[in-house]
Design a protein around this motif. Structure first.
Motif: not given
Ligand SMILES: Cc1cc2nc3c(=O)[nH]c(=O)nc-3n(C[C@H](O)[C@H](O)[C@H](O)COP(=O)(O)OP(=O)(O)OC[C@H]3O[C@@H](n4cnc5c(N)ncnc54)[C@H](O)[C@@H]3O)c2cc1C
Length: 461
Positions: A344, A346, A349, A383, A385, A390-391, A393-394, A397
């Motif tokens: 990650s 972030a 996390r 996570a 951030y 980037e939402t 992506t996280h 994850w």
């Protein structure tokens, strides 16, 4: 449930303002930008007005205004909802922060608290009397939101959930009625608000049981994280006396002064622990944890209970997560956490592991709307951030970690849910609880006025 389009824009805010004992803050007011903010600063919504209410009568006035206009209604205590349910785009916000009085009864057996207080403020006030009620792991969380969700924290195994200490509540219903809700006066509603969150009304005051606890042995223990230390930690937490509650955060060690440099950037178990009992006995209770590996930092010590809430808290813009209950964690699942943590990007996390049991399980599963008392642990993946871009992506994850850890789709704890679909919210209320909540919703809020939440739709028919 996502904010829904407004049904009416014809809102007499001047009339509402003049009817309130508290303040009504609109976009023209200097205080507006501060008033519309919530804990996660990346949540950027613009309510029509924020009512800083002065009492339950004010709450009833705003509830009535929302009902009559069809405006979306947000209810905010501490503002920590990850989904931003404490604010609204274009709707009315009830901001309870002014209702933060804490009254401790003279015998010290219970306290009345306004739902605008947070867990830290409450704990400091009751701590002066050598008394506590258990909340979660962060002092800034509002007592309103955490209590209605259930409330899992430093005293869960010792005393149960926060709702197990809820004796009664003052609740403003969708009709604008101010009800005193307890096992005696309104047992159905009392059952529903203990886990059913904001679906049934606005709680303005809570009466909570106090426990005579002043000194504990607790704080933070940091161990290197391997599959063996993680599963070993969980086994030790499960085998420990109920006087010990633990919250184990599996995370990448931040460059903090109390973490040796060699461990920075490596996976660690950052465990928060609270043992209620004499210091001499704590040594034996904590020994199995210390024996798992050479601690990287051992800050467990005798302390006053409120000290657990001291120290800085994160100030993230946004957060995503997934949580679910499980009965155990296999070595493969522990290895899965370690495999995914470094992937990650972030800034913060963690996979949080909370062993339950103890007093959580002393109450029947269907005695309140929190229906997970028979489960062994809560697994909470999060996570935090800064950049909304980037939402995705996280989110991805979080889903990968949940799959690696073996989520079985059997629901989670509503307090840690984000903005979820009906199926996910329904799964958080297992074994008939969902159906019972839906029936009660039909009785107390048939038009779903309180819908900006993990929504329980009224039963049909
Ligand atoms: C940093 C952090 C740490 C946390 N740690 C824990 C933990 O250890 N244990 C745990 O159990 N939970 C924990 N939580 C989850 C937390 O309990 C929930 O997010 C809770 O709903 C937050 O309450 P609030 O009053 O601060 O938030 P708000 O955003 O004000 O409210 C959250 C929800 O509850 C409703 N609500 C709030 N007050 C009232 C009221 N008085 N009457 C009716 N409805 C109301 C709101 O409408 C909203 O839907 C944590 C959350 C964060 C962000």
């Amino acid at each position: 449930m996502s904010p829904s389009p407004q049904q009416s824009t014809d809102v007499p805010t001047d009339e509402l303002r003049s009817s309130l004992d508290g303040e009504l803050i609109t976009p023209q007011d200097g205080a507006y930008h501060e008033a519309r903010r919530v804990f996660f600063k990346g949540i950027d919504r613009r309510p029509l007005a924020v009512a800083r209410v002065a009492g339950s009568e004010d709450v009833a006035r705003v509830v009535t205004a929302a009902r009559e206009t069809g405006l979306e209604l947000a209810v905010r205590s501490g503002g920590h909802s990850r989904a931003g349910y404490g604010t609204s785009d274009g709707g009315l916000v009830i901001d309870l922060s002014g209702l933060n009085a804490i009254e401790i009864d003279t015998a010290g057996e219970s306290a009345w608290v306004g739902t605008g207080a947070n867990a830290g403020q409450y704990t400091v006030a009751t701590g002066e009397h050598g008394r506590v009620t258990g909340f979660g792991d962060a002092g800034s969380v509002g007592v309103g939101g955490i209590t209605l969700a259930g409330g899992l924290g430093f005293l869960s195994r010792k005393n149960g959930l926060t709702i197990d200490d809820l004796l009664s509540a003052e609740v403003v219903t969708a009709d604008g009625d101010v009800l005193q809700v307890s096992e005696v006066s309104a047992p159905d509603l009392f059952w529903a608000i203990r886990g059913g969150e904001s679906n049934f009304g606005v709680a303005t005051r809570l009466q909570l049981r106090l426990h005579e606890i002043s000194e504990i042995v607790g704080g933070m223990l940091i161990l290197p994280a391997t599959a063996e230390t993680i599963t070993g930690f969980l086994e030790a937490a499960d085998a420990a006396p109920e006087d010990l509650s633990t919250i184990a955060n599996i995370m990448i060690a931040p460059p903090m002064p109390f973490v040796p440099k060699a461990a920075h950037g490596k996976p660690v178990i950052m465990a928060l622990m609270a043992y209620v009992g004499p210091a001499v006995q704590a040594e034996g209770v904590l020994a199995p944890f210390r024996a798992l590996a050479e601690p990287l930092a051992d800050m467990l010590r005798p302390m006053r209970y409120p000290e657990l809430y001291e120290g800085p808290e994160p100030e993230p813009q946004l957060a995503t997560g997934a949580n679910f209950f499980a009965d155990s964690l296999s070595p493969d699942a522990a290895a899965g956490i370690l495999e995914w943590l470094p992937k990650s990007t972030a800034p913060m996390r963690a996979v949080q592991l909370r062993v339950l049991g103890g007093a959580v399980a002393h109450t029947a599963n269907d005695a309140t709307a929190f229906g997970h008392r028979d489960r062994g642990m809560l697994i909470n993946i999060s996570a935090m951030y800064m950049d909304p871009a980037e939402t995705e992506t996280h989110d991805a994850w979080v889903e990968s970690v949940a799959a690696a850890v073996g989520r079985d789709g059997a629901g989670g704890y509503v307090g840690f849910l984000g903005d979820e679909d009906e199926e996910t919210v329904g799964a958080a209320y297992p074994n008939g609880i969902w159906e019972r909540l839906r029936e009660l919703k039909r009785r107390y809020d048939p038009d779903n006025l309180f819908r900006l939440n993990h929504n329980v739709p009224p039963a049909e028919g």
